[in-house]
Design a protein around this motif. Structure first.
Motif, short mmCIF file in Angstrom:
data_model
loop_
_atom_site.label_atom_id
_atom_site.label_comp_id
_atom_site.label_asym_id
_atom_site.label_seq_id
_atom_site.Cartn_x
_atom_site.Cartn_y
_atom_site.Cartn_z
N ALA A 19 12.88 -6.55 73.98
CA ALA A 19 11.52 -6.60 73.42
C ALA A 19 10.84 -5.24 73.45
CB ALA A 19 10.68 -7.63 74.19
N GLY A 20 11.07 -4.47 74.47
CA GLY A 20 10.40 -3.18 74.61
C GLY A 20 11.04 -2.04 73.86
N ALA A 21 12.29 -2.21 73.47
CA ALA A 21 12.99 -1.15 72.73
C ALA A 21 12.35 -0.96 71.37
CB ALA A 21 14.47 -1.50 72.57
N ARG A 22 12.35 0.27 70.91
CA ARG A 22 11.76 0.60 69.60
C ARG A 22 12.80 1.29 68.73
NH1 ARG A 22 9.15 -2.77 70.97
NH2 ARG A 22 7.01 -2.76 71.71
N ILE A 23 12.98 0.74 67.54
CA ILE A 23 13.94 1.31 66.59
C ILE A 23 13.55 2.73 66.22
CG2 ILE A 23 14.87 1.08 64.24
CD1 ILE A 23 16.09 -0.91 66.23
N ASP A 24 12.26 3.02 66.11
CA ASP A 24 11.85 4.38 65.74
C ASP A 24 12.24 5.38 66.83
OD1 ASP A 24 9.89 3.18 67.36
OD2 ASP A 24 8.28 4.38 66.50
N ARG A 25 12.17 4.98 68.11
CA ARG A 25 12.61 5.90 69.18
C ARG A 25 14.12 6.10 69.14
NH1 ARG A 25 8.64 3.36 73.32
NH2 ARG A 25 10.37 1.93 73.71
N ILE A 26 14.85 5.02 68.86
CA ILE A 26 16.30 5.13 68.75
C ILE A 26 16.65 6.09 67.61
CG2 ILE A 26 18.43 3.88 68.19
CD1 ILE A 26 17.12 1.41 69.56
N ALA A 27 16.00 5.93 66.47
CA ALA A 27 16.26 6.80 65.31
C ALA A 27 15.94 8.25 65.64
CB ALA A 27 15.45 6.33 64.11
N ARG A 28 14.81 8.46 66.29
CA ARG A 28 14.41 9.83 66.63
C ARG A 28 15.42 10.46 67.59
NH1 ARG A 28 9.50 8.75 67.76
NH2 ARG A 28 9.77 8.39 69.97
N GLU A 29 15.81 9.71 68.63
CA GLU A 29 16.77 10.24 69.62
C GLU A 29 18.14 10.49 68.98
OE1 GLU A 29 18.13 11.73 73.10
OE2 GLU A 29 16.06 11.17 72.68
N ALA A 30 18.52 9.62 68.06
CA ALA A 30 19.83 9.76 67.41
C ALA A 30 19.81 10.74 66.24
CB ALA A 30 20.30 8.40 66.91
N LYS A 31 18.61 11.23 65.92
CA LYS A 31 18.45 12.12 64.76
C LYS A 31 19.05 11.44 63.52
CE LYS A 31 18.49 16.34 67.53
NZ LYS A 31 18.20 15.70 68.78
N ALA A 32 18.62 10.19 63.33
CA ALA A 32 19.14 9.39 62.22
C ALA A 32 17.98 8.69 61.52
CB ALA A 32 20.12 8.34 62.75
N ASN A 33 18.22 8.34 60.30
CA ASN A 33 17.27 7.57 59.52
C ASN A 33 17.20 6.15 60.08
OD1 ASN A 33 16.42 5.71 57.43
ND2 ASN A 33 16.52 7.45 56.02
N LYS A 34 15.99 5.66 60.23
CA LYS A 34 15.77 4.31 60.77
C LYS A 34 16.51 3.25 59.94
CE LYS A 34 11.63 1.68 61.60
NZ LYS A 34 10.19 1.74 61.81
N GLN A 35 16.55 3.44 58.63
CA GLN A 35 17.22 2.47 57.77
C GLN A 35 18.72 2.40 58.03
OE1 GLN A 35 15.36 0.40 56.29
NE2 GLN A 35 13.56 1.60 56.80
N LEU A 36 19.30 3.52 58.49
CA LEU A 36 20.73 3.51 58.82
C LEU A 36 21.02 2.58 59.99
CD1 LEU A 36 21.86 7.24 58.49
CD2 LEU A 36 22.52 5.29 57.06
N TYR A 73 19.56 -0.23 60.69
CA TYR A 73 19.64 -1.59 60.15
C TYR A 73 20.91 -1.77 59.31
CZ TYR A 73 14.86 -2.05 61.76
OH TYR A 73 13.73 -2.09 62.55
N ALA A 74 21.27 -0.75 58.55
CA ALA A 74 22.46 -0.84 57.70
C ALA A 74 23.73 -0.95 58.56
CB ALA A 74 22.55 0.39 56.79
N TYR A 75 23.81 -0.18 59.63
CA TYR A 75 25.00 -0.18 60.48
C TYR A 75 25.05 -1.36 61.44
CZ TYR A 75 26.06 4.69 59.13
OH TYR A 75 26.37 5.84 58.46
#
Length: 194
Positions: free
Chosen positions: A28-45, A47-49
């Motif tokens: 619940a506390g995890a944020r996709i935008d933080r994951i994307a930022r840390e991974a240096k990846a597009n947020k949409q990727l 969801y796609a992966y």
């Protein structure tokens, strides 16, 4: 000139960032935008992966559990050595227990992602103990499933609750070594024939 796309490397970065995010914040506390930022990846990727956040968590946890199973195969004939190796594994891979704790907090006893596959995995662990009991290698007092649960719990509690370990036995190298020795003694008593 733009950089070459490397989907495998991007997927791996997302996976590692997600593992760290889920271990720190839960599902619940995890944020996709933080994951994307840390991974240096597009947020949409993401969801796609990986699909949605719950599916990403399930994939992260499943992979970490597969890693554990590969690195720490059960040794039902020598459970105290197996538990000692698990203690070491959890000390060096603390993320797995945090993921399992978050899973327990967020799913409780409700249906779990990929529950059937995980049940099958733990069925094999219980059967290894049952086989060791049938052959007389370990005591038969405890049902094999209970024995597996108890031994996994002993190994997990040591690393999952460092604050309790510190309060009860201390946080020095000597205290941790003594506790590990005590855990080994307890496991030997649990599995020894009366």
């Amino acid at each position: 000139m733009t950089g070459t796309r490397d989907p495998a490397a991007t997927k791996a970065r997302i996976f590692e960032a997600a593992a760290a995010e889920f271990a720190a914040y839960g599902i619940a506390g995890a944020r996709i935008d933080r994951i994307a930022r840390e991974a240096k990846a597009n947020k949409q990727l993401i969801y796609a992966y990986f699909g949605n956040k719950s599916e990403l968590f399930a994939q992260v946890l499943e992979t970490r559990l597969v890693d554990l199973a590969r690195d720490m195969p059960i040794d039902a004939d020598d459970p105290d050595a197996w538990v000692d190796r698990l203690l070491e594994y959890h000390d060096t891979h603390p993320q797995l227990l945090r993921l399992l704790l978050w899973e327990g907090l967020e799913y409780g006893t409700g249906p779990l992602p990929r529950e059937d596959e995980r049940t099958s995995h733990y069925d094999r662990k219980a059967e290894a103990f049952a086989d060791a009991q049938r052959r007389g290698a370990i005591d038969t007092t405890l049902p094999p499933r209970d024995l597996a649960f108890i031994l996994l719990g002993v190994a997990a509690w040591y690393a999952a609750m460092p604050q309790m370990r510190k309060i009860l036995v201390g946080d020095t190298d000597e205290a941790r070594a003594r506790l590990r020795e005590s855990i080994g003694t307890a496991v030997r008593r649990i599995i020894s024939k009366p």
